[in-house]
Design a protein around this motif. Structure first.
Motif: not given
Length: 409
Positions: A104-110, A342-345, A351-354, A394-398
């Motif tokens: 599972a992707p590791e969540v980065i705490p702020p 499923r969520p999208v990563v 993201l930088r391209e966009q 990156g970021v995960m979208l749910m």
């Protein structure tokens, strides 16, 4: 505005105190002082669906719902579980290579906030609390064209007469145009920054609400500027002047959209604004090329009615200090509720391209990531239903509800 009804049964006094304490910690994590957080928590309606009590003090800023608990694996054998011992000889079982599991992707705490809360941050949290506790009414509903939610206008001044932005299989080309001032054609710049985004949302909303492609800009300019929290004034660098320059640039520009669909490449060309009606200056004191009205092109207007993305104007207006935050908000508003399964990563390169074309410094990747996360935090504050979190790479979208509830919900 109507208050959102409390979710589920009425809480007991103990449950309410526990929830408000958790919400107070959440607000402090957002940057408010303890006194400000306590005052805000005491005023907000009880919403355990938005800010779960058990997770409000422990989860990362990007994650507002606790993950389901995973039961611990049992080590008890069948012989230990059964009251009768099994005396049969054990059969040799073929060895199987364990199937590799995707971690599972590791969540980065702020990072914890160490600087004092700025007035802008305080306003942001106040607006976030209002959005979390009050359902949007008709006056809060705005619109943006779905195209502009995917690939946005430039965020900083463009010296050239054309600008391109790419995002996967979609691309945007903006070309500067000219306007007739009564004597000659005057070259206009490329529209950029928060102002044309605000103007598009304002004109889109007017067009959709009143079912018309003609928008009376001149008669509504003062109202528009007051809505932005600006005081109408005169002078070369006035708010009026900035508004006039940007609406002229937006009216003159040509937008070309390229996109891939069904195995084919498509190109759409057009001017969002077909007709620009201006008051011609007769004296030096009058404002030259001041817009009286603008008319959307038929192609833009018809596709807007079919593909308008609803926005909460309270959130959009609160983000008006950052064109990047405005773009991230409109992007999530049209993207999150369409996720199925499923969520999208999304990785930082995508993201930088966009979003990150404007970042061209010594370390553009690091600079973009820092700016994007700052903008994302602001967006998530005013879009509490959004389920987005930072993960490794990156970021995960749910899947999430849209900022404006569907009619009937």
């Amino acid at each position: 505005m109507k208050k959102i009804s409390e979710v589920g049964a009425q809480p007991s006094p103990a449950e309410l105190r526990k929830w408000r304490e958790g919400y107070r910690h959440y607000l402090e994590a957002k940057g408010l002082t303890p006194d400000q957080a306590a005052d805000m928590a005491a005023k907000v309606a009880y919403r355990p669906d938005q800010y779960p009590t058990d997770s409000a003090t422990t989860l990362p800023l990007f994650q507002l719902t606790a993950p389901p608990a995973v039961p611990a694996p049992t080590t008890q054998s069948k012989a230990e579980a059964s009251p009768v011992a099994d005396t049969r000889p054990a059969k040799a079982k073929p060895t199987r290579t364990p199937k590799a599991e995707t971690p599972a992707p590791e969540v980065i705490p702020p990072k914890p906030k160490t600087t004092p809360t700025t007035p802008r941050e305080a306003r942001l949290v106040k607006t976030a609390a209002e959005i979390a506790s009050e359902r949007p009414d008709d006056d809060d509903r705005g619109y943006m064209h779905s195209i502009m939610c995917q690939v946005g206008l430039p965020r900083s001044k463009v010296d050239a007469t054309s600008f391109e932005r790419h995002s996967g299989g979609a691309a945007l080309l903006v070309e500067a145009g000219k306007l007739w001032d009564g004597k000659q054609f005057v070259q206009q710049p490329i529209p950029y920054g928060p102002m044309p985004r605000l103007m598009l949302a304002w004109m889109n909303t007017y067009a959709v609400r009143f079912n018309t492609a003609e928008i009376p800009v001149g008669d509504s300019a003062s109202e528009f500027l007051r809505m932005l929290g600006k005081t109408p004034n005169g002078g070369r660098n006035s708010v009026y002047t900035t508004f006039r320059k940007q609406v002229q640039a937006l009216s003159a520009c040509r937008i070309t959209l390229g996109f891939n669909a069904n195995g084919r490449a498509h190109t759409y060309e057009g001017k969002p604004i077909k007709h620009f009606e201006a008051w011609i200056a007769s004296t030096e004191e009058q404002r030259p090329l001041w817009p009286g009205s603008v008319t959307f092109s038929d192609d833009y207007y018809q596709t807007l009615k079919s593909h308008a993305v609803p926005l909460d104007l309270r959130a959009f207006m609160e983000l008006k200090g950052s064109a990047l935050a405005m773009d991230v908000y409109t992007w999530l508003a049209q993207r999150l509720h369409r996720i199925e399964g499923r969520p999208v990563v999304l990785h930082w390169a995508s993201l930088r391209e966009q979003f990150g074309q404007e970042y061209q410094g010594k370390d553009p990747d690091k600079d973009f990531k820092k700016k994007f996360l700052h903008a994302l935090r602001a967006v998530l504050a005013v879009y509490p239903q959004a389920r987005v979190k930072q993960v490794t790479g990156g970021v995960m979208l749910m899947a999430s509800p849209p900022p404006i509830p569907f009619k009937g919900s």
